[in-house]
Design a protein around this motif. Structure first.
Motif, PDB file in Angstrom:
ATOM      1  N   LEU A   1       0.826  -1.203   0.000  1.00  0.00           N
ATOM      2  CA  LEU A   1       0.000   0.000   0.000  1.00  0.00           C
ATOM      3  C   LEU A   1       0.860   1.253   0.000  1.00  0.00           C
ATOM      4  O   LEU A   1       0.609   2.208  -0.746  1.00  0.00           O
ATOM      5  CB  LEU A   1      -0.923  -0.004   1.222  1.00  0.00           C
ATOM      6  CG  LEU A   1      -1.962   1.107   1.330  1.00  0.00           C
ATOM      7  CD1 LEU A   1      -2.929   1.059   0.151  1.00  0.00           C
ATOM      8  CD2 LEU A   1      -2.714   1.000   2.647  1.00  0.00           C
TER       9      LEU A   1
ATOM     10  N   ILE B   1      -0.609   5.112  -2.317  1.00  0.00           N
ATOM     11  CA  ILE B   1      -1.992   5.477  -2.012  1.00  0.00           C
ATOM     12  C   ILE B   1      -2.050   6.504  -0.898  1.00  0.00           C
ATOM     13  O   ILE B   1      -2.719   7.524  -0.996  1.00  0.00           O
ATOM     14  CB  ILE B   1      -2.808   4.219  -1.645  1.00  0.00           C
ATOM     15  CG1 ILE B   1      -2.884   3.286  -2.850  1.00  0.00           C
ATOM     16  CG2 ILE B   1      -4.201   4.600  -1.164  1.00  0.00           C
ATOM     17  CD1 ILE B   1      -3.575   1.971  -2.574  1.00  0.00           C
ATOM     18  N   LEU B   2      -1.314   6.242   0.182  1.00  0.00           N
ATOM     19  CA  LEU B   2      -1.315   7.194   1.284  1.00  0.00           C
ATOM     20  C   LEU B   2      -0.425   8.403   0.994  1.00  0.00           C
ATOM     21  O   LEU B   2      -0.637   9.476   1.558  1.00  0.00           O
ATOM     22  CB  LEU B   2      -0.870   6.519   2.583  1.00  0.00           C
ATOM     23  CG  LEU B   2      -1.868   5.538   3.206  1.00  0.00           C
ATOM     24  CD1 LEU B   2      -1.364   5.058   4.552  1.00  0.00           C
ATOM     25  CD2 LEU B   2      -3.236   6.172   3.375  1.00  0.00           C
TER      26      LEU B   2
ATOM     27  N   ALA C   1      -7.607   1.922   5.190  1.00  0.00           N
ATOM     28  CA  ALA C   1      -7.469   1.952   3.732  1.00  0.00           C
ATOM     29  C   ALA C   1      -7.417   0.549   3.154  1.00  0.00           C
ATOM     30  O   ALA C   1      -7.981   0.277   2.094  1.00  0.00           O
ATOM     31  CB  ALA C   1      -6.218   2.737   3.345  1.00  0.00           C
TER      32      ALA C   1
ATOM     33  N   THR D   1      -3.904   3.406   7.706  1.00  0.00           N
ATOM     34  CA  THR D   1      -3.430   2.396   6.757  1.00  0.00           C
ATOM     35  C   THR D   1      -4.329   1.169   6.803  1.00  0.00           C
ATOM     36  O   THR D   1      -4.733   0.630   5.771  1.00  0.00           O
ATOM     37  CB  THR D   1      -1.983   1.992   7.076  1.00  0.00           C
ATOM     38  OG1 THR D   1      -1.139   3.140   6.956  1.00  0.00           O
ATOM     39  CG2 THR D   1      -1.489   0.903   6.127  1.00  0.00           C
TER      40      THR D   1
ATOM     41  N   ASP E   1     -13.866   4.413   3.924  1.00  0.00           N
ATOM     42  CA  ASP E   1     -13.691   5.794   3.458  1.00  0.00           C
ATOM     43  C   ASP E   1     -13.298   6.674   4.650  1.00  0.00           C
ATOM     44  O   ASP E   1     -14.102   7.419   5.201  1.00  0.00           O
ATOM     45  CB  ASP E   1     -14.983   6.301   2.820  1.00  0.00           C
ATOM     46  CG  ASP E   1     -14.777   7.625   2.082  1.00  0.00           C
ATOM     47  OD1 ASP E   1     -13.691   8.232   2.226  1.00  0.00           O
ATOM     48  OD2 ASP E   1     -15.706   8.063   1.380  1.00  0.00           O
ATOM     49  N   TRP E   2     -12.035   6.602   5.018  1.00  0.00           N
ATOM     50  CA  TRP E   2     -11.559   7.298   6.221  1.00  0.00           C
ATOM     51  C   TRP E   2     -11.520   8.810   6.036  1.00  0.00           C
ATOM     52  O   TRP E   2     -11.707   9.565   6.984  1.00  0.00           O
ATOM     53  CB  TRP E   2     -10.180   6.777   6.625  1.00  0.00           C
ATOM     54  CG  TRP E   2      -9.126   6.930   5.561  1.00  0.00           C
ATOM     55  CD1 TRP E   2      -8.832   6.060   4.562  1.00  0.00           C
ATOM     56  CD2 TRP E   2      -8.225   8.029   5.414  1.00  0.00           C
ATOM     57  NE1 TRP E   2      -7.802   6.543   3.778  1.00  0.00           N
ATOM     58  CE2 TRP E   2      -7.407   7.752   4.289  1.00  0.00           C
ATOM     59  CE3 TRP E   2      -8.013   9.216   6.110  1.00  0.00           C
ATOM     60  CZ2 TRP E   2      -6.407   8.623   3.857  1.00  0.00           C
ATOM     61  CZ3 TRP E   2      -7.025  10.086   5.686  1.00  0.00           C
ATOM     62  CH2 TRP E   2      -6.227   9.780   4.569  1.00  0.00           C
ATOM     63  N   LYS E   3     -11.301   9.267   4.813  1.00  0.00           N
ATOM     64  CA  LYS E   3     -11.271  10.718   4.576  1.00  0.00           C
ATOM     65  C   LYS E   3     -12.646  11.344   4.786  1.00  0.00           C
ATOM     66  O   LYS E   3     -12.767  12.433   5.356  1.00  0.00           O
ATOM     67  CB  LYS E   3     -10.740  10.996   3.164  1.00  0.00           C
ATOM     68  CG  LYS E   3      -9.236  10.799   3.042  1.00  0.00           C
ATOM     69  CD  LYS E   3      -8.706  11.191   1.684  1.00  0.00           C
ATOM     70  CE  LYS E   3      -9.031  10.154   0.641  1.00  0.00           C
ATOM     71  NZ  LYS E   3      -8.361  10.441  -0.651  1.00  0.00           N
TER      72      LYS E   3
ATOM     73  N   ASP F   1      -2.137  11.347   0.058  1.00  0.00           N
ATOM     74  CA  ASP F   1      -2.958  11.948   1.107  1.00  0.00           C
ATOM     75  C   ASP F   1      -2.118  12.507   2.250  1.00  0.00           C
ATOM     76  O   ASP F   1      -2.632  12.696   3.353  1.00  0.00           O
ATOM     77  CB  ASP F   1      -3.929  10.906   1.667  1.00  0.00           C
ATOM     78  CG  ASP F   1      -4.899  10.397   0.613  1.00  0.00           C
ATOM     79  OD1 ASP F   1      -5.508  11.241  -0.060  1.00  0.00           O
ATOM     80  OD2 ASP F   1      -5.027   9.172   0.471  1.00  0.00           O
TER      81      ASP F   1
END
Length: 298
Positions: free
Chosen positions: A221, A226-227, A259, A256, A264-266, A230
Motif C-alpha cells: 500500500l 496510495i497514502l 485503507a 493504513t 472511506d476514512w477521509k 494523502d
C-alpha cells in the motif's frame, strides 16, 4: 521482519520446528533462529529483565528494525490471585474467568513491579485469544499480585527496549499460564514448559504468518503511493490532534488499516471536522480523540 523474543529454548522449541527456523550464529553471543523467507527472527533472550532488554536491543539495533517490523514476546507466566484455594473468589475478572494452566492470553497492559511504570501495547490486529494485564517482576512469583493479573520476568523490559524501534501497535505480548506462583510448589521442568507452549504452537505460528502477510500488504500500500497522495490530509490530522511522534505513528497505522479494508476514512475525518470534534485544543484531548478514531476505523 517479525522479531519474536522468548526467554527459554524450551519455550521456543515448538515454534522453531513449526516455522522451520534455523540457528543463525552471526548474532553470537545471542541465540538466534530465523527463516528469512518467512520474515521471522526468533531470539532466545534468557530469563529476567536485564537479559531480555539486552537481547532485544542488540538484535534490533544490529538489524536496523523499524516501524515496518513487529516485535512479539511469547512465553510462560504465573497467574496472580488465581491459586486453587481462591477459585471461588472474584479474581478481578470474575470467578468464571479465572486463569487456568495452559491458557494463552494477549497482554493489553504491562506494569513493571519494581518501578510502577505502566505500558500499553496498542492491540490493533485481530487475534483469537482473551486479553489480560501483566506484571513484570525481578523474582519468580511467590505470592499473589493484583487479582487477575498475570506475572512474568521479561515483558516490561522487552517493551522498554522495543519502544526505541517499534510503535506500541507493532508490539504484542503473548503469555501462557504455567503456574500460580505458589511458594514451595513443584519445580517447573523443561518438559512441562515445552508442553505448555506446544499446545499453542500451530495457532501462534499461523498468527505470526498472518501478521507477516498483513505487514506485506501495508508495505504494498505504501509503495503504491496510495497514502502518499494523502500526506496533506494526514498532516492536517496530526496537527489537529497535537500528535507526538508516537501518536503520529499510531494514527498513520490506523488509517493504513482502514485503507486496506476499503473504509472511506477521509469522509469520516471530514465529518469529524464538521461536527467540531477536530481540531483538538491540546494533546490531552488529542489522545482521547485518537482513541475514539481508532474505535471507528478498526
Amino acid at each position: 521482519m517479525i522479531y519474536v523474543m522468548m526467554a527459554l529454548y524450551q519455550e521456543a522449541h515448538g515454534l522453531i520446528r513449526e516455522l522451520e527456523l534455523k540457528k543463525n550464529t552471526a548474532y553470537a553471543p545471542f541465540e538466534v533462529f530465523d527463516n528469512e523467507s518467512a520474515g521471522i527472527r526468533l531470539v532466545v533472550t534468557g530469563v529476567g529483565e536485564i537479559a531480555a532488554a539486552a537481547a532485544t536491543a542488540a538484535v534490533c539495533a544490529r538489524d536496523g528494525a523499524d516501524a515496518a517490523d513487529f516485535l512479539v514476546n511469547i512465553g510462560c507466566c504465573a497467574a496472580g490471585g488465581c491459586e486453587p484455594a481462591d477459585r471461588d473468589m472474584d479474581s478481578g475478572y470474575g470467578a468464571a474467568h479465572a486463569a487456568q494452566i495452559g491458557d494463552l492470553y494477549v497482554c493489553h497492559k504491562i506494569t513493571e513491579q519494581e518501578t510502577g511504570k505502566t505500558f500499553y501495547p496498542d492491540i490493533l490486529y485481530r487475534h483469537p485469544w482473551k486479553e489480560r494485564e501483566l506484571v513484570t517482576g525481578m523474582q519468580p512469583l511467590q505470592r499473589a499480585v493484583a487479582h487477575g493479573a498475570l506475572y512474568d520476568m521479561e515483558a516490561a523490559a522487552v517493551y522498554q527496549a522495543g519502544i526505541r524501534f517499534f510503535s506500541p501497535d507493532r508490539m504484542l505480548f503473548l503469555k501462557v499460564v504455567s503456574d500460580f506462583g505458589i511458594a514451595g510448589q513443584e519445580r517447573m521442568t523443561a518438559e512441562v514448559l515445552t508442553g505448555l507452549l506446544e499446545q499453542h504452537v500451530k495457532e501462534v505460528a499461523a498468527f505470526l504468518t498472518n501478521l507477516r502477510e498483513a505487514a506485506d500488504e501495508e508495505e504494498t500500500l505504501r509503495n503504491d503511493g496510495i497514502l502518499q497522495e494523502d500526506e496533506a490530509v494526514l498532516e492536517r490530522l496530526f496537527a489537529a490532534l497535537h500528535c507526538s511522534q508516537t501518536m503520529r505513528a499510531s494514527a498513520r497505522q490506523y488509517i493504513t488499516y482502514a485503507a486496506l479494508t476499503g473504509y472511506d476514512w477521509k469522509a469520516e475525518l471530514e465529518e469529524w471536522y464538521a461536527r467540531g470534534l477536530l481540531p483538538c485544543k491540546d494533546r490531552r484531548e488529542g489522545k482521547v480523540r485518537l482513541e475514539e478514531l481508532k474505535q471507528v476505523l478498526l
